[in-house]
Motif scaffolding. Structure first.
Motif, mmCIF file in Angstrom:
data_model
loop_
_atom_site.group_PDB
_atom_site.id
_atom_site.type_symbol
_atom_site.label_atom_id
_atom_site.label_comp_id
_atom_site.label_asym_id
_atom_site.label_seq_id
_atom_site.Cartn_x
_atom_site.Cartn_y
_atom_site.Cartn_z
ATOM 1 N N VAL A 141 0.834 -1.203 0.000
ATOM 2 C CA VAL A 141 0.000 0.000 0.000
ATOM 3 C C VAL A 141 0.869 1.253 0.000
ATOM 4 O O VAL A 141 0.634 2.194 -0.758
ATOM 5 C CB VAL A 141 -0.960 0.000 1.216
ATOM 6 C CG1 VAL A 141 -1.669 1.333 1.360
ATOM 7 C CG2 VAL A 141 -1.964 -1.134 1.103
ATOM 8 N N SER A 165 -2.336 4.835 -3.784
ATOM 9 C CA SER A 165 -3.173 4.163 -2.779
ATOM 10 C C SER A 165 -4.152 5.165 -2.179
ATOM 11 O O SER A 165 -3.763 6.270 -1.799
ATOM 12 C CB SER A 165 -2.309 3.581 -1.662
ATOM 13 O OG SER A 165 -1.559 2.496 -2.119
ATOM 14 N N GLU A 193 -6.961 3.314 2.553
ATOM 15 C CA GLU A 193 -6.076 2.153 2.606
ATOM 16 C C GLU A 193 -4.788 2.478 3.373
ATOM 17 O O GLU A 193 -4.292 1.650 4.141
ATOM 18 C CB GLU A 193 -5.739 1.658 1.208
ATOM 19 C CG GLU A 193 -6.886 0.951 0.526
ATOM 20 C CD GLU A 193 -6.497 0.365 -0.822
ATOM 21 O OE1 GLU A 193 -5.293 0.137 -1.054
ATOM 22 O OE2 GLU A 193 -7.399 0.147 -1.632
ATOM 23 N N TYR A 241 -5.704 2.620 7.043
ATOM 24 C CA TYR A 241 -5.914 1.266 7.562
ATOM 25 C C TYR A 241 -4.564 0.576 7.788
ATOM 26 O O TYR A 241 -4.356 -0.061 8.824
ATOM 27 C CB TYR A 241 -6.775 0.445 6.598
ATOM 28 C CG TYR A 241 -7.029 -0.962 7.063
ATOM 29 C CD1 TYR A 241 -7.941 -1.216 8.079
ATOM 30 C CD2 TYR A 241 -6.358 -2.036 6.487
ATOM 31 C CE1 TYR A 241 -8.176 -2.508 8.516
ATOM 32 C CE2 TYR A 241 -6.591 -3.330 6.925
ATOM 33 C CZ TYR A 241 -7.500 -3.559 7.934
ATOM 34 O OH TYR A 241 -7.721 -4.841 8.365
#
Length: 82
Positions: free
Chosen positions: A23, A29, A33, A36
């Motif tokens: 990522v 990205s 994301e 996270y």
């Protein structure tokens, strides 16, 4: 039983780190994301620090820049430093 939990936590950290690099290496990205990945990395770091503390392996904090091997300021040996 504690040893098995620690092994599972460390294995999860390896998996999360691998996925997080995918990522983080992609400049496209989505924000969600990246966020996270950061949250999961923080969770894994917390778990690893717990393992280290329970094993008595925590070392005293060093000043940034006190690197004997010339790794550079803020660098972690063995880590992917951009």
């Amino acid at each position: 039983m504690a040893d098995e939990a620690e092994v599972a936590q460390l294995a999860a950290g390896v998996d999360v780190l691998s996925c997080a690099w995918e990522v983080l290496d992609d400049p496209m990205s989505p924000h969600v994301e990246v966020r996270y990945a950061g949250i999961r990395l923080a969770e894994c770091l917390r778990d690893v620090l717990r393992v280290a503390e329970s094993r008595g392996l925590r070392s005293p904090a060093r000043d940034i820049g006190d690197d004997e091997e010339g790794e550079g300021e803020g660098r972690v040996p063995g880590a992917r430093n951009a």
